[in-house]
Design a protein around this motif. Structure first.
Motif, PDB file in Angstrom:
ATOM      1  N   LEU A 260       0.826  -1.205   0.000  1.00 18.90           N
ATOM      2  CA  LEU A 260       0.000   0.000   0.000  1.00 18.90           C
ATOM      3  C   LEU A 260       0.863   1.260   0.000  1.00 18.90           C
ATOM      4  O   LEU A 260       0.611   2.211  -0.748  1.00 18.90           O
ATOM      5  N   GLY A 261       1.911   1.263   0.822  1.00 21.40           N
ATOM      6  CA  GLY A 261       2.788   2.423   0.893  1.00 21.40           C
ATOM      7  C   GLY A 261       3.527   2.671  -0.411  1.00 21.40           C
ATOM      8  O   GLY A 261       3.667   3.827  -0.849  1.00 21.40           O
ATOM      9  N   GLN A 262       3.993   1.600  -1.051  1.00 21.19           N
ATOM     10  CA  GLN A 262       4.731   1.747  -2.311  1.00 21.19           C
ATOM     11  C   GLN A 262       3.852   2.288  -3.421  1.00 21.19           C
ATOM     12  O   GLN A 262       4.359   2.895  -4.377  1.00 21.19           O
ATOM     13  N   ASN A 263       2.555   2.074  -3.322  1.00 24.23           N
ATOM     14  CA  ASN A 263       1.639   2.503  -4.375  1.00 24.23           C
ATOM     15  C   ASN A 263       0.762   3.684  -3.951  1.00 24.23           C
ATOM     16  O   ASN A 263      -0.225   3.996  -4.627  1.00 24.23           O
ATOM     17  N   ASN A 264       1.144   4.313  -2.863  1.00 20.91           N
ATOM     18  CA  ASN A 264       0.472   5.535  -2.389  1.00 20.91           C
ATOM     19  C   ASN A 264      -1.009   5.318  -2.082  1.00 20.91           C
ATOM     20  O   ASN A 264      -1.845   6.195  -2.341  1.00 20.91           O
ATOM     21  N   PHE A 265      -1.320   4.160  -1.505  1.00 18.53           N
ATOM     22  CA  PHE A 265      -2.670   3.887  -1.031  1.00 18.53           C
ATOM     23  C   PHE A 265      -2.684   3.972   0.500  1.00 18.53           C
ATOM     24  O   PHE A 265      -1.763   3.498   1.169  1.00 18.53           O
ATOM     25  N   THR A 266      -3.745   4.536   1.037  1.00 20.98           N
ATOM     26  CA  THR A 266      -3.873   4.629   2.495  1.00 20.98           C
ATOM     27  C   THR A 266      -4.339   3.310   3.090  1.00 20.98           C
ATOM     28  O   THR A 266      -3.893   2.895   4.162  1.00 20.98           O
ATOM     29  N   SER A 267      -5.270   2.641   2.390  1.00 20.24           N
ATOM     30  CA  SER A 267      -5.799   1.366   2.870  1.00 20.24           C
ATOM     31  C   SER A 267      -6.157   0.496   1.680  1.00 20.24           C
ATOM     32  O   SER A 267      -6.136   0.944   0.526  1.00 20.24           O
ATOM     33  N   ILE A 268      -6.531  -0.726   1.971  1.00 20.57           N
ATOM     34  CA  ILE A 268      -6.905  -1.656   0.896  1.00 20.57           C
ATOM     35  C   ILE A 268      -8.162  -1.168   0.180  1.00 20.57           C
ATOM     36  O   ILE A 268      -8.399  -1.514  -0.990  1.00 20.57           O
ATOM     37  N   GLN A 269      -8.953  -0.342   0.853  1.00 22.38           N
ATOM     38  CA  GLN A 269     -10.165   0.178   0.241  1.00 22.38           C
ATOM     39  C   GLN A 269      -9.868   1.179  -0.878  1.00 22.38           C
ATOM     40  O   GLN A 269     -10.742   1.485  -1.692  1.00 22.38           O
ATOM     41  N   ASP A 270      -8.639   1.687  -0.932  1.00 25.70           N
ATOM     42  CA  ASP A 270      -8.271   2.658  -1.967  1.00 25.70           C
ATOM     43  C   ASP A 270      -7.797   1.994  -3.254  1.00 25.70           C
ATOM     44  O   ASP A 270      -7.691   2.669  -4.285  1.00 25.70           O
ATOM     45  N   VAL A 271      -7.511   0.696  -3.208  1.00 22.58           N
ATOM     46  CA  VAL A 271      -7.008   0.003  -4.390  1.00 22.58           C
ATOM     47  C   VAL A 271      -8.173  -0.275  -5.333  1.00 22.58           C
ATOM     48  O   VAL A 271      -9.208  -0.809  -4.897  1.00 22.58           O
ATOM     49  N   PRO A 272      -8.055   0.084  -6.624  1.00 27.05           N
ATOM     50  CA  PRO A 272      -9.158  -0.211  -7.559  1.00 27.05           C
ATOM     51  C   PRO A 272      -9.518  -1.688  -7.532  1.00 27.05           C
ATOM     52  O   PRO A 272      -8.639  -2.557  -7.512  1.00 27.05           O
ATOM     53  N   VAL A 273     -10.812  -1.962  -7.523  1.00 28.46           N
ATOM     54  CA  VAL A 273     -11.276  -3.331  -7.332  1.00 28.46           C
ATOM     55  C   VAL A 273     -10.754  -4.269  -8.417  1.00 28.46           C
ATOM     56  O   VAL A 273     -10.307  -5.384  -8.122  1.00 28.46           O
ATOM     57  N   ASP A 274     -10.804  -3.846  -9.667  1.00 30.48           N
ATOM     58  CA  ASP A 274     -10.365  -4.726 -10.757  1.00 30.48           C
ATOM     59  C   ASP A 274      -8.889  -5.085 -10.604  1.00 30.48           C
ATOM     60  O   ASP A 274      -8.498  -6.247 -10.787  1.00 30.48           O
ATOM     61  N   ALA A 275      -8.069  -4.081 -10.294  1.00 28.91           N
ATOM     62  CA  ALA A 275      -6.640  -4.335 -10.125  1.00 28.91           C
ATOM     63  C   ALA A 275      -6.388  -5.240  -8.923  1.00 28.91           C
ATOM     64  O   ALA A 275      -5.585  -6.183  -8.995  1.00 28.91           O
ATOM     65  N   LEU A 276      -7.072  -4.966  -7.825  1.00 29.90           N
ATOM     66  CA  LEU A 276      -6.894  -5.773  -6.620  1.00 29.90           C
ATOM     67  C   LEU A 276      -7.332  -7.213  -6.859  1.00 29.90           C
ATOM     68  O   LEU A 276      -6.681  -8.157  -6.375  1.00 29.90           O
ATOM     69  N   THR A 277      -8.404  -7.395  -7.621  1.00 28.41           N
ATOM     70  CA  THR A 277      -8.883  -8.748  -7.925  1.00 28.41           C
ATOM     71  C   THR A 277      -7.810  -9.561  -8.625  1.00 28.41           C
ATOM     72  O   THR A 277      -7.526 -10.707  -8.243  1.00 28.41           O
ATOM     73  N   GLN A 278      -7.194  -8.990  -9.644  1.00 25.00           N
ATOM     74  CA  GLN A 278      -6.173  -9.729 -10.396  1.00 25.00           C
ATOM     75  C   GLN A 278      -4.912  -9.958  -9.564  1.00 25.00           C
ATOM     76  O   GLN A 278      -4.283 -11.019  -9.668  1.00 25.00           O
ATOM     77  N   ILE A 279      -4.560  -8.997  -8.730  1.00 27.60           N
ATOM     78  CA  ILE A 279      -3.400  -9.192  -7.860  1.00 27.60           C
ATOM     79  C   ILE A 279      -3.642 -10.357  -6.905  1.00 27.60           C
ATOM     80  O   ILE A 279      -2.767 -11.211  -6.698  1.00 27.60           O
ATOM     81  N   LEU A 280      -4.832 -10.422  -6.324  1.00 23.71           N
ATOM     82  CA  LEU A 280      -5.140 -11.530  -5.417  1.00 23.71           C
ATOM     83  C   LEU A 280      -5.149 -12.866  -6.151  1.00 23.71           C
ATOM     84  O   LEU A 280      -4.605 -13.865  -5.663  1.00 23.71           O
TER      85      LEU A 280
END
Length: 332
Positions: free
Chosen positions: A84-104
């Protein structure tokens, strides 16, 4: 002898790939499993609370409650915090859903293997559930279990985090989130490509191949194994290393190994012509002997370049291993 050694390496890789897909400890002689599935196990593990939140955000919880079996590489809370820190996100809720889905999904393999399985297999690829750039393609995952267990060169199984059994598979807790790989990821990490990595970097400083091949693509890379470059150097007494080759010539040679498109092995057909980034065409022939799946005629007319291990799938293209360095037509 070198040709035999390359044939042996291709055979070894092919056997390992089959072994990865067939490793499954959920048989009559396997260990006693708990009643909890992978999603329930994660929910009961304090150090996986961010993973649980990510699964809920992407509606993947139900998928990890299915029968499986799965192998899940579960990033710890510290791994997600770093991501999250490397990608400038405060929390997991800030990660775009589509991107987070594929990462998981890039952390999930639809077969099961333990750390001891990986140790036996040592270095190879498994297919994840993350989507590739064309329909029906799934991203590959490179693992190296020669000293611990490492995935795509960035994430390792933490101490005490291996072989956590669930009713529908096995979980390994890892210390870093594994981002979606590019073709550069695999070329840089696969032990077969040390010479190719040198050719793409220090031997051709005038061309930023790393940036080019990290682009959107998609690319099809026909990647010569190390022995192929050894043979190329042996063919000219003035070349003791790749740096001895004229840079403009070596650059053209490397560009001759890259074609546009995500051309997986199932789409290679007899007589298929592919125009490379260098400009010359290469031609596919399916009339070859096992274990090679096809041969290539390069721009210089050499018709005995064999394709062995295939379909190393990245988010921006696919890699096939070949046993010779292809040469362009240097007279045009």
């Amino acid at each position: 002898m070198k040709k035999y050694l390359m044939l042996f390496k291709f055979l070894t890789l092919a056997v390992i790939l089959v072994a990865v897909s067939s490793c499954n400890s959920d048989d009559n002689d396997g260990p006693v499993r708990p009643a909890e599935n992978i999603a329930q196990l994660a929910a009961a593990t304090p150090d996986l609370s961010i993973l649980v939140e990510a699964l809920q955000r992407t509606n993947l919880t139900d998928d990890l409650e299915a029968s499986g079996p799965f192998t899940v590489l579960a990033p710890s809370n510290a791994a997600f915090t770093t991501f999250l820190g490397q990608n400038n996100f405060t929390s997991i809720q800030d990660v775009p859903v589509d991107a987070l889905t594929q990462i998981l999904l890039n952390h999930v393999i639809a077969s099961e293997f333990s750390s001891s399985d990986l140790t036996v297999l040592q270095r190879n690829y498994a297919a994840t559930l993350a989507e590739g750039p064309t329909a029906g393609s799934f991203l590959s995952l490179y693992f190296d279990a020669t000293d611990g267990v490492e995935f795509n060169g960035v994430s390792s199984v933490v101490n005490g985090g291996a072989d956590i059994l669930a009713s529908n598979g096995t979980v390994h807790i890892v210390d870093a989130v594994i981002d979606l790989p590019t073709v550069v990821t695999f070329v840089g990490e696969d032990f077969n490509f040390e010479q190719l990595t040198t050719a793409l970097t220090t031997a051709t400083p005038g061309t930023d191949f790393a940036t080019i091949l990290s682009g959107d693509g998609p690319f099809t890379v026909f990647a010569p194994v190390d022995q192929a470059f050894d043979e190329l150097l042996d063919s000219n007494p003035d070349w003791s290393s790749l740096s001895d080759i004229d840079e403009s010539l070596l650059t053209a040679v490397l560009q001759h190994h890259v074609a546009p498109g995500n051309n997986r092995s199932g789409g290679l057909s007899e007589g298929l012509n592919l125009t490379t980034l260098e400009g010359d065409d290469i031609t596919i022939s399916l009339q070859v002997n096992a274990p090679f799946i096809a041969a290539i005629t390069d721009g210089a007319g050499n018709d005995d370049v064999n394709i062995g291990f295939v379909d190393i799938q990245a988010r921006n293209g696919v890699i096939h291993l070949i046993d010779q360095v292809m040469l362009p037509n240097t007279e045009n």
